[in-house]
Design an enzyme around this catalytic site. Structure first.
Site, mmCIF file in Angstrom:
data_model
loop_
_atom_site.group_PDB
_atom_site.id
_atom_site.type_symbol
_atom_site.label_atom_id
_atom_site.label_comp_id
_atom_site.label_asym_id
_atom_site.label_seq_id
_atom_site.Cartn_x
_atom_site.Cartn_y
_atom_site.Cartn_z
ATOM 1 N N ASP A 1 -7.416 -1.919 -7.908
ATOM 2 C CA ASP A 1 -6.176 -1.928 -7.234
ATOM 3 C C ASP A 1 -6.326 -1.058 -5.846
ATOM 4 O OD1 ASP A 1 -3.008 -1.902 -7.232
ATOM 5 O OD2 ASP A 1 -3.463 0.325 -6.851
ATOM 6 N N VAL B 1 0.958 -1.266 -0.301
ATOM 7 C CA VAL B 1 -0.006 0.226 -0.022
ATOM 8 C C VAL B 1 0.781 1.213 -0.094
ATOM 9 C CG1 VAL B 1 -1.836 1.267 1.219
ATOM 10 C CG2 VAL B 1 -1.777 -1.292 1.506
ATOM 11 N N LYS C 1 -5.987 -1.985 -1.703
ATOM 12 C CA LYS C 1 -5.062 -1.479 -0.865
ATOM 13 C C LYS C 1 -6.126 -0.937 0.545
ATOM 14 C CE LYS C 1 -1.744 -0.090 -4.356
ATOM 15 N NZ LYS C 1 -1.443 1.233 -5.317
HETATM 16 N N1 HSE Z 1 -0.519 0.452 -10.086
HETATM 17 C C1 HSE Z 1 -0.245 0.822 -8.798
HETATM 18 C C2 HSE Z 1 -0.427 2.261 -8.931
HETATM 19 C C3 HSE Z 1 1.202 0.331 -8.409
HETATM 20 O O1 HSE Z 1 -0.437 3.088 -9.916
HETATM 21 O O2 HSE Z 1 -0.572 2.734 -7.704
HETATM 22 C C4 HSE Z 1 1.485 0.648 -7.047
HETATM 23 O O3 HSE Z 1 0.656 -0.315 -6.326
#
Ligand code: HSE
Length: 404
Positions: free
Chosen positions: A196, A127, A200
């Site tokens: 994503d 994270v 996180k």
């Molecule tokens: N693709 C993710 C971002 C990479 O752009 O934050 C880092 O976790």
């Protein structure tokens, strides 16, 4: 000498090797031992690479080598990372990872194995890229009841939104740039659809609640519908648009979590978090707010966080570092009950404007910046009420963005 293996020689994995070599002296001092990368696992060949002699393609070699005490898992994805991690931990080898997908999905199980086998499963890099946030939650804020986390947790989308705002750049061009810079996930949907950031947020929320926040229970909306026109309006009312990840207990103790684009004003502490930077704003009941800021993606920032975990493992061989994340699922309140204000764009016909005034009582009109449109900010209402009122507008809406 402590021998390591790195799983995956991509962007982050190669960064891990680079950080260990470049900062050898500092790292050895802090780890109280010299660290040496004995194996790099990858199915690809890297002819001419300075570390070519250490690149192998058989995980069993790493697993069966008693010299390997710490493994950096920088492969990403669930399989085979899950299998490799579990088997390594079962043998008492510590694993340090940047793999947010795996941590969000199997965190409690892997932490329990690490605890039983007196080794560690550490995930600082999962994270906020290089920003220390896992360690503050696990160590520094243990006297707090943390009741709110608001974060910009995805560097790629923040990079895209910042460029759209500052340069009026097109979505696809900026995404390509983020990919070239090594920020973006292999599958762009993971970034731009908010998945994503959702993983996180699940990790941070689990540490916040000390139980498991299942990422599948987090309402998630990405940035694909945000347009240049939305930024024109935001600018006219001194706001910007950010993809925020939020977890919060309300006054009744209900726990809410969501990832979505929000409009935020210049007074908001996350307003000035731009480009690939991430910012995480944490509220504890004794401390009040604290904020964590830095590069949220990219090879060396992320690798630096992985290596910080390696140092922690090296200092704690045979001991498990504390981490509060039990397997019981937290009940996430239905998102339709969340209360907030909305920025709304509608076609500016007299009938639409009249209906908006009638159904959205207490609205505030926004200065007209696009001809033929009418825009307003609603009073506070629940997601469910908002959806019901939208159905009553004869022309529907053009778009809506929540207000932070
Ligand atoms: N693709 C993710 C971002 C990479 O752009 O934050 C880092 O976790």
């Amino acid at each position: 000498m402590i021998k390591l293996a790195v799983l995956g020689y991509g962007n982050v994995g190669s960064g891990v090797v680079e950080v260990i070599e470049k900062n050898k002296d500092e790292i050895s001092k802090k780890a109280n031992a010299e660290l040496s990368v004995k194996y790099i696992l990858d199915i690809r060949k890297f002819p001419g690479d300075p570390h070519e002699d250490r690149i192998i393609n058989d995980f069993e070699q790493i697993l069966n080598d008693p010299e390997i005490q710490i493994i950096c898992e920088t492969m990403g994805g669930i399989n085979p990372a899950y299998d490799f991690t579990k088997r390594a931990l079962l043998l008492g080898k510590s694993v340090c990872t940047s793999n947010k997908e795996l941590v969000a999905d199997h965190g409690p199980e892997l932490l329990k194995i690490a605890d039983e086998k007196k080794c560690n499963y550490l995930f600082e890099a999962s994270v906020g890229g290089g920003i220390p946030i896992i360690r503050p939650l696990n160590y520094s804020l243990t006297a707090e009841k943390i009741d709110e986390i608001i974060g910009i947790l995805n560097g790629t989308t923040n990079f895209i939104l910042s460029k759209m705002e500052k340069e009026g750049a097109g979505f696809a061009d900026v995404l390509k740039e983020a990919q070239d810079l090594g920020f973006a996930e292999q599958d762009p949907a993971a970034d731009i659809e908010g998945h994503d950031a959702c993983r996180k947020l699940a990790i941070l929320s689990s540490l916040m609640t000390t139980n498991n926040v299942n990422y599948k229970h987090i309402y998630t909306e990405g940035i694909t519908k945000i347009t240049a026109e939305d930024f024109t309006y935001a600018n006219a009312i001194n706001k910007t648009i950010k993809l925020l990840a939020m977890s919060k207990y309300d006054n009744q103790g209900n726990f809410y979590a969501c990832v979505a684009p929000f409009m935020l004003s210049k007074e908001h502490p996350l307003y000035f978090v731009n480009g690939v930077y991430n910012g995480i704003y944490v509220h504890g009941n004794m401390l009040g707010y604290s904020m964590y800021y830095g590069k949220g993606a990219g090879k060396l920032p992320t690798a630096s966080a992985v290596v910080s975990d390696v140092v922690d493992c090296a200092r704690h061989l045979g001991k498990t570092i504390m981490c509060f994340w039990d397997k019981e699922d937290v009940t996430v309140a239905p998102f339709e009950n969340r209360v907030g204000q909305f920025f709304v764009r509608i076609a500016g016909t007299p009938e639409n404007i009249r209906s908006a005034g009638q159904f959205f009582t207490g609205l505030t009109a926004v200065p007209p910046v696009i001809s033929g449109e009418y825009a307003f900010i609603s009073a506070g209402l629940s997601e469910a009420e908002f959806a019901e009122k939208v159905k009553l507008l004869p022309g529907g809406i053009i778009s809506r963005i929540r207000i932070a």
